[in-house]
Write an enzyme that holds these catalytic residues in place. Structure first.
Site, PDB file in Angstrom:
ATOM      1  CG  ASN A   8      -3.709 -23.926 -33.104  1.00  0.00           C
ATOM      2  OD1 ASN A   8      -4.276 -24.182 -32.039  1.00  0.00           O
ATOM      3  ND2 ASN A   8      -2.430 -24.199 -33.325  1.00  0.00           N
ATOM      4  CE  LYS A  10      -0.443 -21.404 -32.078  1.00  0.00           C
ATOM      5  NZ  LYS A  10       0.945 -21.143 -32.411  1.00  0.00           N
ATOM      6  CG  HIS A  94       0.688 -27.163 -33.584  1.00  0.00           C
ATOM      7  ND1 HIS A  94       1.656 -26.479 -32.878  1.00  0.00           N
ATOM      8  CD2 HIS A  94       0.134 -26.279 -34.433  1.00  0.00           C
ATOM      9  CE1 HIS A  94       1.659 -25.215 -33.281  1.00  0.00           C
ATOM     10  NE2 HIS A  94       0.748 -25.071 -34.231  1.00  0.00           N
ATOM     11  CD  GLU A  96       2.714 -23.676 -30.592  1.00  0.00           C
ATOM     12  OE1 GLU A  96       1.548 -23.870 -30.181  1.00  0.00           O
ATOM     13  OE2 GLU A  96       3.019 -22.709 -31.316  1.00  0.00           O
ATOM     14  CD  GLU A 166       0.957 -24.740 -38.562  1.00  0.00           C
ATOM     15  OE1 GLU A 166       0.250 -23.724 -38.629  1.00  0.00           O
ATOM     16  OE2 GLU A 166       1.143 -25.352 -37.514  1.00  0.00           O
ATOM     17  N   GLY A 172       4.260 -18.027 -35.041  1.00  0.00           N
ATOM     18  CA  GLY A 172       4.240 -17.053 -33.947  1.00  0.00           C
ATOM     19  C   GLY A 172       5.376 -16.047 -33.981  1.00  0.00           C
ATOM     20  CB  SER A 211       3.725 -15.358 -39.294  1.00  0.00           C
ATOM     21  OG  SER A 211       4.464 -15.612 -38.114  1.00  0.00           O
TER      22      SER A 211
HETATM   23  P1  PGA Z   1       0.683 -18.367 -35.916  1.00  0.00           P
HETATM   24  O1  PGA Z   1       0.470 -19.919 -35.481  1.00  0.00           O
HETATM   25  O2  PGA Z   1      -0.376 -18.080 -36.964  1.00  0.00           O
HETATM   26  O3  PGA Z   1       0.454 -17.591 -34.647  1.00  0.00           O
HETATM   27  O4  PGA Z   1       2.049 -18.246 -36.456  1.00  0.00           O
HETATM   28  C1  PGA Z   1       0.145 -20.896 -36.433  1.00  0.00           C
HETATM   29  C2  PGA Z   1       0.033 -22.229 -35.774  1.00  0.00           C
HETATM   30  O5  PGA Z   1       0.716 -22.456 -34.752  1.00  0.00           O
HETATM   31  O6  PGA Z   1      -0.733 -23.094 -36.210  1.00  0.00           O
END
Ligand code: PGA
Length: 254
Positions: A8, A10, A94, A96, A166, A172, A211
């Site tokens: 992903n 982003k 997601h 976000e 998640e 993140g 992460s």
């Molecule tokens: P990250 O993001 O691996 O940077 O924690 C995962 C995601 O948002 O799908």
């Protein structure tokens, strides 16, 4: 394929950066033969990625879409447009989108329905916020997100779903869930899937996200109900991401 690893990206990467990354990944793709690798670039890079990935085993995904085919929806992208760009997978719900952009379970349900209608495989994201975990509500939240998200969707379709667990506090932050937390959540997702699908529940792939790195991916894919990962930050550099895929394969194959 026993593993699924989705990148992903982003809101990162220009078209040139997309092409450079994918050219390098493609040159190594024979190393990933036991993994379904899915790359989800931003919308503006989809057509560049589609061109780069022709005749490749790496698959193309998108990060979001609206449920309508076309219309007066300024700033939105439709499933039809994704198909037109060679997209096969789409991330839906997601965290976000849920927590920064205010997406609701009802909207996510419409998006999941639309994805199936257009033959796109949804990567359906669910997960609790930190305060929910602290209040002991993790299982309740996950169950609710699944119930609401999958409401009214035909079991024949649901069995083609990919689910990404998640936990919001792990995304993140560099602070991944423990294998034990991920195992508990995946078991509870599997239990819920059995309500929808009975014996077919095992056909649904469950990914862990939050992460994930080369150093911890092995802990997650070793779990019986986890079949891969959704990777954000660690999917942005070719060396890191290819190393992560190889580490996952090694953990599964021994
Ligand atoms: P990250 O993001 O691996 O940077 O924690 C995962 C995601 O948002 O799908």
């Amino acid at each position: 394929m026993n593993l699924t690893i989705a990148a992903n990206w982003k809101m990162y990467k220009t078209r040139q950066e997309t092409k450079d990354f994918l050219d390098k990944m493609k040159a190594m793709e024979s190393d990933f033969s036991s993994t379904q690798v899915i790359i989800c670039p931003p919308f503006t890079s989809l057509s560049t990625a589609e061109e780069s990935l022709r005749n490749s085993t790496l698959m193309l995904g998108a990060q979001n879409m609206l449920w309508e085919a076309e219309g007066a929806f300024t700033g939105e992208i439709s499933p039809m447009m994704l198909k037109d760009n060679g997209v096969r997978y789409v991330i839906i719900g997601h965290s976000e989108r849920r927590w920064v952009m205010g997406e609701t379970n009802e909207q996510i349900n419409k998006k999941l329905n639309a994805a199936f209608d257009y033959n796109l495989t949804p990567i359906f994201c669910i997960g609790e916020k930190e305060e929910m975990r602290k209040a002991g509500e993790t299982e309740k939240v996950i169950m609710e997100q699944m119930d609401e998200g999958l409401k009214g969707i035909d079991a024949e379709k649901v069995k083609n779903l990919i689910i990404a667990y998640e936990p919001v506090w792990a995304i993140g932050t560099g602070l991944a869930a423990s294998a034990e937390d991920a195992r508990e959540a995946a078991d509870c997702i599997q239990k819920k899937l059995q309500e929808f699908l009975g014996d077919n529940a095992k056909r649904v792939k469950i990914l862990y996200g939050g992460s994930v790195k080369k150093d911890n991916i092995g802990d997650f894919v070793a779990l019986p109900n986890i079949h891969g990962a959704l990777v954000g930050g660690a999917s942005l550099q070719v060396d890191g991401f290819s190393g992560l895929i190889k580490a996952a394969q090694k953990a599964v194959q021994g």
